[in-house]
Scaffold this motif. Structure first.
Motif, PDB file in Angstrom:
ATOM      1  N   SER A  18      -7.166   4.604  -6.499  1.00  0.00           N
ATOM      2  CA  SER A  18      -6.447   5.093  -5.028  1.00  0.00           C
ATOM      3  C   SER A  18      -5.041   5.600  -5.891  1.00  0.00           C
ATOM      4  CB  SER A  18      -6.282   4.036  -4.065  1.00  0.00           C
ATOM      5  OG  SER A  18      -5.454   2.898  -4.555  1.00  0.00           O
ATOM      6  N   THR A  43      -4.045  -2.226  -4.438  1.00  0.00           N
ATOM      7  CA  THR A  43      -5.401  -2.056  -5.229  1.00  0.00           C
ATOM      8  C   THR A  43      -4.786  -2.562  -6.867  1.00  0.00           C
ATOM      9  OG1 THR A  43      -5.024  -0.014  -6.101  1.00  0.00           O
ATOM     10  CG2 THR A  43      -6.136  -0.180  -4.127  1.00  0.00           C
ATOM     11  N   SER A  64     -12.231   6.390  -9.736  1.00  0.00           N
ATOM     12  CA  SER A  64     -11.858   4.722  -9.823  1.00  0.00           C
ATOM     13  C   SER A  64     -12.001   4.026 -11.192  1.00  0.00           C
ATOM     14  CB  SER A  64     -12.852   3.999  -8.775  1.00  0.00           C
ATOM     15  OG  SER A  64     -14.230   4.465  -9.222  1.00  0.00           O
ATOM     16  N   SER A 102       0.901  -1.371   0.015  1.00  0.00           N
ATOM     17  CA  SER A 102       0.184  -0.030  -0.152  1.00  0.00           C
ATOM     18  C   SER A 102       0.925   1.222  -0.162  1.00  0.00           C
ATOM     19  CB  SER A 102      -0.920  -0.122   1.285  1.00  0.00           C
ATOM     20  OG  SER A 102      -0.128  -0.044   2.342  1.00  0.00           O
ATOM     21  N   VAL A 158      -7.269   8.543  -0.457  1.00  0.00           N
ATOM     22  CA  VAL A 158      -7.325   7.138  -1.180  1.00  0.00           C
ATOM     23  C   VAL A 158      -8.693   6.473  -0.621  1.00  0.00           C
ATOM     24  CG1 VAL A 158      -4.981   6.514  -1.726  1.00  0.00           C
ATOM     25  CG2 VAL A 158      -5.993   5.890   0.389  1.00  0.00           C
ATOM     26  N   THR A 159      -9.325   6.809   0.704  1.00  0.00           N
ATOM     27  CA  THR A 159     -10.347   6.294   1.048  1.00  0.00           C
ATOM     28  C   THR A 159     -11.740   7.159   0.550  1.00  0.00           C
ATOM     29  OG1 THR A 159     -10.653   7.831   3.159  1.00  0.00           O
ATOM     30  CG2 THR A 159      -9.347   5.940   3.475  1.00  0.00           C
TER      31      THR A 159
END
Lengths: 395, 56
Positions: free
Chosen positions: A207, A230, A202, A176, A348-349
């Motif tokens: 992300s 991801t 997306s 990550s 990223v969230t």
């Protein structure tokens, strides 16, 4: 090549070359080795850099400036655009470089300053004695391994750095914490040559983001970087990039492929050991939000070269003495890395919907005099709930 | 076992950075995997181009 130097620099990218040049100008005997047979090649970079920050170290030369950009435009998933202008829009606009030539110019400057440069020369291990790094073992032009001694070894060996690990500094990155990237140099396309584009969402880059950096003559670096966690079969950067370029630039001609990983961990705990320092990507000094690493690497290299020269003249290359370098680079840009990491971790969230809302909240505002920091401050003020966790760092 | 497709590999070194046991090394235009590999698959996951596979 001799068997003893004051300083050995492993890796001839911007971090290594500036370190080598700085230390050589201070009168040190410096050896800089590069494992590849060509310096600057293959490129693993989107090639954007802030003019102001590199001018400190090298006189701009049109041979390695592919394009000059006046600003950048960030696109939300629904296409809403936010425009930032030059000088003030983050550190990733200004010049789009020709890294192959830029890196060579920097290595050349190091050599002219007196550093010995050796290519196709790979460090295979460290010489450790009494808890100190005392040099390297290396393979030169594929010949038998030899020992080369030095008072200080500087690891400028990039994302794939081994030097730190060999000295007991854990530089391992979680998936990550790596942005895994693919980029095409696309020719013969109609794009604005005076600004960089960033696309979020997306669909294009989960992300992460997609970038379009002009390279002059109807060419651009079109690339995608996504979080390593991801990255899945069928949705790897290369797949996402092919989809985007096919749709967006159906008549574009792909004339180069670049792949790479960029460290997005933020600052690591320790970048020095007895007789050893890490600089650039090896020290994970890349901005986790923008992915920019060149200018930080050069700043770090300049500090490292000076501290190394001082430490050697004082006859003390202990970790405690070299700590001046660690403190120096953190002082210079460590806070910025911390802040960028916090923003990245929050962003990223966010869902596409969240990102669209953020873009709408600043739609129509004039950012002609605002930089990335200013944009983030405005976003936090206008969206206190969704960006609550960031307020302390910005407002 | 880890299998590297050398025809696909772009020798970028991303895999080296995530290996928890330091088993991967990027030489010039290829990667080498040492016996210390514990087949965790982090390298296969991170690869931007899909050149690495963990074979059962």
């Amino acid at each position: 090549m001799r068997d003893k130097y004051d300083i050995i620099v492993v890796g001839a990218g911007p971090a290594g070359s500036i370190t080598a040049k700085t230390a050589a100008m201070r009168g040190c005997n410096v050896l800089m080795i590069e494992k590849r047979q060509e310096i600057g090649d293959p490129v693993r970079c989107a090639e954007g850099v802030a003019k102001l920050r590199i001018k400190k170290y090298i006189e701009p030369d049109e041979r390695w400036i592919a394009a000059e950009v006046m600003g950048s435009r960030i696109f939300a998933p629904d296409g809403t655009g936010v425009e930032l202008s030059e000088d003030v829009s983050g550190s990733e606009v200004g010049y789009v470089l020709e890294r192959k030539l830029f890196d060579r110019a920097l290595a050349d400057a190091a050599a002219l300053a007196g550093a010995e440069v050796q290519v196709k020369t790979r460090a295979t291990g460290l010489i450790m004695e009494d808890g100190y790094v005392k040099g390297i073992t290396a393979m030169h032009l594929g010949c038998e391994e030899v020992e080369i001694r030095s008072d200080i070894v500087i690891g400028a060996d990039g994302i794939e750095s081994k030097i730190g690990r060999w000295a007991g500094i854990d530089t391992t990155l979680k998936p990550s914490c790596v942005n895994t990237c693919a980029q095409f140099l696309v020719a013969d396309i109609d794009i604005a040559q005076d600004r960089c584009e960033f696309h979020l969402g997306s669909a294009v880059a989960p992300s992460g983001y997609l970038w379009v950096f002009p390279k002059g003559n109807r060419c651009a670096n079109v690339g995608i970087g996504v979080g390593g966690n991801t990255c899945n079969p069928g949705k790897r950067p290369i797949d996402l990039l092919q989809d985007f370029v096919r749709t967006r630039y159906p008549d574009g001609k792909i004339i180069e492929l670049v792949v790479g990983g960029e460290p997005a961990s933020g600052p690591i705990e320790r970048t020095v050991a007895n007789g050893l320092m890490l600089v650039g990507d090896a020290a994970r000094q890349v901005d986790p939000l923008t992915g920019g690493g060149i200018a930080n690497a050069m700043d770090a290299g300049s500090i490292a070269g000076d501290v190394a020269a001082d430490a050697i003249s004082e006859g003390d290359v202990s970790e405690a003495r070299l700590q001046e370098y660690d403190a120096g680079w953190r002082d210079e840009f460590g806070k910025r890395l911390d802040r960028s990491l916090a923003v990245k971790d929050r962003f990223v969230t966010l869902t596409d919907d969240d990102l669209n809302k953020l873009a709408h909240s600043v739609e129509g505002l004039d950012f002609a005099t605002m930089d990335l920091f200013g944009l983030l401050v405005t976003l936090i003020k206008k969206n206190p709930k969704s960006l609550w966790s960031l307020r302390k760092m910005f407002v | 076992m880890i299998s590297v497709n050398r025809y696909k590999c772009g020798y970028c070194g991303a895999c080296v950075s995530v290996c928890p046991v330091g088993a991967i090394e990027l030489i010039e235009t290829w990667i080498e995997i040492a016996d210390t590999c514990n087949e965790c698959g982090a390298c296969a996951r991170i690869c931007p181009i899909g050149a690495i596979e963990v074979l059962a």
